[in-house]
Design a protein around this motif. Structure first.
Motif, PDB file in Angstrom:
ATOM      1  N   ASP A  38      45.322  42.557  49.116  1.00 59.61           N
ATOM      2  CA  ASP A  38      44.662  43.572  48.300  1.00 59.61           C
ATOM      3  C   ASP A  38      43.147  43.439  48.450  1.00 59.61           C
ATOM      4  N   ASP A  39      42.533  44.369  49.204  1.00 51.11           N
ATOM      5  CA  ASP A  39      41.090  44.299  49.462  1.00 51.11           C
ATOM      6  C   ASP A  39      40.278  44.270  48.174  1.00 51.11           C
ATOM      7  N   ALA A  40      40.681  45.058  47.184  1.00 49.29           N
ATOM      8  CA  ALA A  40      39.936  45.095  45.923  1.00 49.29           C
ATOM      9  C   ALA A  40      39.975  43.732  45.236  1.00 49.29           C
ATOM     10  N   ALA A  41      41.143  43.102  45.217  1.00 49.83           N
ATOM     11  CA  ALA A  41      41.266  41.785  44.579  1.00 49.83           C
ATOM     12  C   ALA A  41      40.422  40.741  45.302  1.00 49.83           C
ATOM     13  N   VAL A  42      40.414  40.807  46.620  1.00 52.59           N
ATOM     14  CA  VAL A  42      39.599  39.867  47.410  1.00 52.59           C
ATOM     15  C   VAL A  42      38.119  40.090  47.111  1.00 52.59           C
ATOM     16  N   ASP A  43      37.684  41.356  47.074  1.00 48.49           N
ATOM     17  CA  ASP A  43      36.280  41.670  46.789  1.00 48.49           C
ATOM     18  C   ASP A  43      35.878  41.222  45.389  1.00 48.49           C
ATOM     19  N   LEU A  44      36.734  41.477  44.387  1.00 50.38           N
ATOM     20  CA  LEU A  44      36.430  41.085  43.018  1.00 50.38           C
ATOM     21  C   LEU A  44      36.315  39.569  42.884  1.00 50.38           C
ATOM     22  N   THR A  45      37.213  38.860  43.526  1.00 51.82           N
ATOM     23  CA  THR A  45      37.181  37.399  43.466  1.00 51.82           C
ATOM     24  C   THR A  45      35.904  36.865  44.107  1.00 51.82           C
ATOM     25  N   ALA A  46      35.516  37.429  45.245  1.00 52.06           N
ATOM     26  CA  ALA A  46      34.288  36.994  45.918  1.00 52.06           C
ATOM     27  C   ALA A  46      33.057  37.280  45.059  1.00 52.06           C
ATOM     28  N   ARG A  47      33.029  38.424  44.405  1.00 50.66           N
ATOM     29  CA  ARG A  47      31.879  38.764  43.542  1.00 50.66           C
ATOM     30  C   ARG A  47      31.800  37.792  42.366  1.00 50.66           C
ATOM     31  N   PHE A  48      32.949  37.449  41.795  1.00 49.28           N
ATOM     32  CA  PHE A  48      32.971  36.507  40.675  1.00 49.28           C
ATOM     33  C   PHE A  48      32.462  35.139  41.132  1.00 49.28           C
ATOM     34  N   ARG A  49      32.934  34.684  42.281  1.00 52.34           N
ATOM     35  CA  ARG A  49      32.547  33.370  42.797  1.00 52.34           C
ATOM     36  C   ARG A  49      31.071  33.295  43.156  1.00 52.34           C
ATOM     37  N   ASP A 138      23.307  45.989  33.352  1.00 51.60           N
ATOM     38  CA  ASP A 138      22.896  46.768  34.522  1.00 51.60           C
ATOM     39  C   ASP A 138      24.072  47.451  35.196  1.00 51.60           C
ATOM     40  N   GLU A 139      25.219  46.766  35.204  1.00 51.43           N
ATOM     41  CA  GLU A 139      26.381  47.275  35.936  1.00 51.43           C
ATOM     42  C   GLU A 139      27.674  47.014  35.169  1.00 51.43           C
ATOM     43  N   LEU A 140      28.656  47.864  35.411  1.00 49.16           N
ATOM     44  CA  LEU A 140      30.028  47.610  34.991  1.00 49.16           C
ATOM     45  C   LEU A 140      30.841  47.443  36.266  1.00 49.16           C
ATOM     46  N   LEU A 141      31.593  46.380  36.370  1.00 46.79           N
ATOM     47  CA  LEU A 141      32.516  46.206  37.485  1.00 46.79           C
ATOM     48  C   LEU A 141      33.901  46.112  36.869  1.00 46.79           C
ATOM     49  N   LEU A 142      34.571  47.253  36.839  1.00 48.99           N
ATOM     50  CA  LEU A 142      35.872  47.349  36.191  1.00 48.99           C
ATOM     51  C   LEU A 142      36.977  47.061  37.185  1.00 48.99           C
ATOM     52  N   HIS A 143      37.927  46.239  36.747  1.00 48.60           N
ATOM     53  CA  HIS A 143      39.101  45.930  37.552  1.00 48.60           C
ATOM     54  C   HIS A 143      40.210  46.818  36.991  1.00 48.60           C
ATOM     55  N   LEU A 144      40.353  48.012  37.554  1.00 48.67           N
ATOM     56  CA  LEU A 144      41.290  48.998  37.038  1.00 48.67           C
ATOM     57  C   LEU A 144      42.703  48.659  37.507  1.00 48.67           C
ATOM     58  N   VAL A 145      43.554  48.316  36.537  1.00 48.02           N
ATOM     59  CA  VAL A 145      44.925  47.896  36.825  1.00 48.02           C
ATOM     60  C   VAL A 145      45.847  49.097  36.603  1.00 48.02           C
ATOM     61  N   VAL A 176      45.101  46.190  41.900  1.00 51.71           N
ATOM     62  CA  VAL A 176      43.865  46.434  41.156  1.00 51.71           C
ATOM     63  C   VAL A 176      42.941  47.262  42.043  1.00 51.71           C
ATOM     64  N   SER A 177      42.154  48.129  41.418  1.00 54.90           N
ATOM     65  CA  SER A 177      41.076  48.837  42.118  1.00 54.90           C
ATOM     66  C   SER A 177      39.769  48.419  41.480  1.00 54.90           C
ATOM     67  N   ALA A 178      38.745  48.258  42.292  1.00 50.53           N
ATOM     68  CA  ALA A 178      37.437  47.841  41.793  1.00 50.53           C
ATOM     69  C   ALA A 178      36.532  49.061  41.696  1.00 50.53           C
ATOM     70  N   LEU A 179      36.047  49.326  40.486  1.00 55.39           N
ATOM     71  CA  LEU A 179      35.141  50.439  40.245  1.00 55.39           C
ATOM     72  C   LEU A 179      33.803  49.877  39.778  1.00 55.39           C
ATOM     73  N   GLY A 180      32.764  50.100  40.551  1.00 52.69           N
ATOM     74  CA  GLY A 180      31.437  49.597  40.196  1.00 52.69           C
ATOM     75  C   GLY A 180      30.536  50.740  39.752  1.00 52.69           C
ATOM     76  N   TYR A 181      29.952  50.585  38.570  1.00 51.04           N
ATOM     77  CA  TYR A 181      29.055  51.597  38.018  1.00 51.04           C
ATOM     78  C   TYR A 181      27.722  50.973  37.654  1.00 51.04           C
ATOM     79  N   ALA A 182      26.632  51.666  37.960  1.00 51.65           N
ATOM     80  CA  ALA A 182      25.323  51.284  37.436  1.00 51.65           C
ATOM     81  C   ALA A 182      25.175  51.954  36.072  1.00 51.65           C
ATOM     82  N   VAL A 183      24.593  51.234  35.117  1.00 54.38           N
ATOM     83  CA  VAL A 183      24.293  51.820  33.821  1.00 54.38           C
ATOM     84  C   VAL A 183      22.924  52.470  33.944  1.00 54.38           C
TER      85      VAL A 183
END
Length: 187
Positions: A38-49, A138-145, A176-183
């Protein structure tokens, strides 16, 4: 300086926990099997790390004790917002610093620790709402399940006013899908 990012899993119907605080379905994407394809899960995990510091509330601290066990879960210092004063605690691969006071106080400490990297606000919808109400995000990074939970804890309760968001990224996935928003800053 990095961004201040709300980093949270949410169901399609807007819940950050299931009934009775259950996170099982919302966090299923975190398992190694689910992340593998799951590319989104891999990306989210990398961003968290890659975060320089993490902030969450006391309820997240309390609810994480059993699932985290003795594992090294965190790669960054963690600041726990709480009303209870207590000394820092080293475990799970990091040091947890307990902060009483306003979200701005916790953010100041987290930014100092993060340097040029992001500060991640995770876990508690209550803590996320406090940071949003105070204009500190500054940002919302939602993990949409992809699930309708039908009940639980809403991610966003009442906010004092509308906030405009600008879509910055979208990575679709099966678990999961990763949705990134700037506030968008308030005028």
């Amino acid at each position: 300086m990095g961004s201040t990012v709300i980093f949270v899993s949410v169901s399609v119907d807007g819940y950050a926990t299931g009934p009775h605080g259950d996170l099982t379905r919302l966090h299923r994407w975190l398992s190694a099997d689910a992340r593998a394809d799951d590319d989104a899960a891999v990306d989210l995990t990398a961003r968290f790390r890659s975060a320089g510091a993490i902030v969450f509330g006391r309820r997240t601290w309390d609810s994480g004790q059993e699932p985290w066990g003795d594992d090294d879960v965190f790669d960054s210092p963690v600041f726990v917002m709480t009303h209870e004063e207590r000394p820092p605690e080293a475990k799970n691969g990091t040091v947890f610093t307990f902060v009483s006071g306003a979200p701005a106080d916790a953010l100041e400490l987290a930014r100092a620790a993060a340097g040029d990297r992001d500060v991640v606000i995770m876990g508690s919808p209550d803590v996320a709402g406090q940071f949003l109400r105070d204009g500190l995000v500054d940002e919302l990074l939602l993990h949409l399940v992809p699930v309708l939970l039908g009940g639980g804890t809403r991610l966003f309760g009442e906010l004092p006013s509308a906030s405009e968001l600008e879509l910055r990224s979208w990575v679709p996935g099966d678990e999961v899908s990763a949705l990134g928003y700037a506030v968008v800053p308030r005028a």
